[in-house]
Design a protein around this motif. Structure first.
Motif, short mmCIF file in Angstrom:
data_model
loop_
_atom_site.label_atom_id
_atom_site.label_comp_id
_atom_site.label_asym_id
_atom_site.label_seq_id
_atom_site.Cartn_x
_atom_site.Cartn_y
_atom_site.Cartn_z
N THR A 1 1.97 -4.38 -2.30
CA THR A 1 2.27 -5.69 -1.72
C THR A 1 2.66 -6.68 -2.81
OG1 THR A 1 0.80 -5.31 0.16
CG2 THR A 1 1.31 -7.60 -0.37
N GLY B 1 -7.53 -6.15 5.82
CA GLY B 1 -6.37 -7.03 5.67
C GLY B 1 -6.07 -7.32 4.21
N GLU C 1 -4.39 -10.32 1.61
CA GLU C 1 -3.92 -11.69 1.39
C GLU C 1 -3.27 -11.74 0.02
OE1 GLU C 1 -7.26 -14.32 1.78
OE2 GLU C 1 -7.15 -14.27 3.96
N ASP D 1 8.40 -14.31 2.11
CA ASP D 1 7.40 -13.82 3.07
C ASP D 1 8.06 -13.20 4.30
OD1 ASP D 1 4.52 -13.59 3.70
OD2 ASP D 1 5.08 -14.85 5.41
N SER D 2 9.23 -13.68 4.66
CA SER D 2 9.88 -13.14 5.85
C SER D 2 10.66 -11.86 5.58
CB SER D 2 10.79 -14.19 6.50
OG SER D 2 11.91 -14.44 5.69
N PRO E 1 5.04 -5.89 2.75
CA PRO E 1 4.22 -6.64 3.70
C PRO E 1 4.69 -6.48 5.15
CG PRO E 1 4.59 -7.97 1.75
CD PRO E 1 5.47 -6.74 1.63
N ARG E 2 6.00 -6.45 5.34
CA ARG E 2 6.51 -6.27 6.71
C ARG E 2 6.10 -4.91 7.27
NH1 ARG E 2 12.67 -7.40 6.88
NH2 ARG E 2 12.32 -6.89 9.05
N ARG F 1 2.36 -4.99 8.05
CA ARG F 1 2.11 -5.80 9.26
C ARG F 1 2.48 -5.04 10.52
NH1 ARG F 1 5.06 -10.71 6.33
NH2 ARG F 1 3.28 -11.63 5.28
N ALA F 2 3.56 -4.28 10.47
CA ALA F 2 4.03 -3.56 11.65
C ALA F 2 3.24 -2.28 11.90
CB ALA F 2 5.52 -3.23 11.49
#
Length: 134
Positions: free
Chosen positions: A48, A87, A89, A111-112, A117-118, A121-122
């Motif tokens: 990450t 999780g 951070e 971040d997007s 990370p994507r 998250r998915a």
């Protein structure tokens, strides 16, 4: 629960703590410095942090933002009985001459688009493939 923290840093924000490991990096002349233990939990968090660091440089180039240094700290816990992640951070420090608003825009873009990370998250299936030995 445990906390498994890692740091990936480059440029003016690169650390020099004992145990820091240096890696070449295509966007920084001095490479990237990593502070991390070598456990699966740390490596997940390092993926990450490393992805975010890379994307800061990539998106800064796209947005014409000058980056002198980046420091990404990623951490999180695991349930020590099941080893399920609780999780992740991360925080990002950026050293550059651009305005705070431009740096905020950069970090929102990162971040997007940051791939690791994507993916986390998915959620993603992970399967072991048989090898000759198995």
């Amino acid at each position: 629960m445990g906390d498994f923290q890692v740091v990936a840093a480059a440029g003016t924000l690169a650390g020099s703590a004992a145990g820091t490991v240096h890696f070449p990096h295509r966007w920084t002349e001095g490479g990237v410095r990593v502070e991390s233990a070598f456990t699966g939990a740390h490596l997940l968090h390092l993926s990450t942090a490393g992805c975010v660091l890379n994307d800061v440089y990539r998106e800064a180039e796209r947005l014409a933002v000058t980056v002198r240094g980046v420091r990404v700290t990623a951490s999180g816990g695991f349930d020590l009985e099941t080893w399920e992640s609780t999780g992740i951070e991360y925080t990002v420090e950026v050293d550059g001459p651009d305005s705070p608003d431009e740096l905020r825009e950069l970090l929102q873009a990162v971040d997007s688009v940051a791939e690791i990370p994507r993916a986390i998250r998915a959620g993603a299936p992970v399967r072991r493939r048989p090898s000759r030995a198995s």
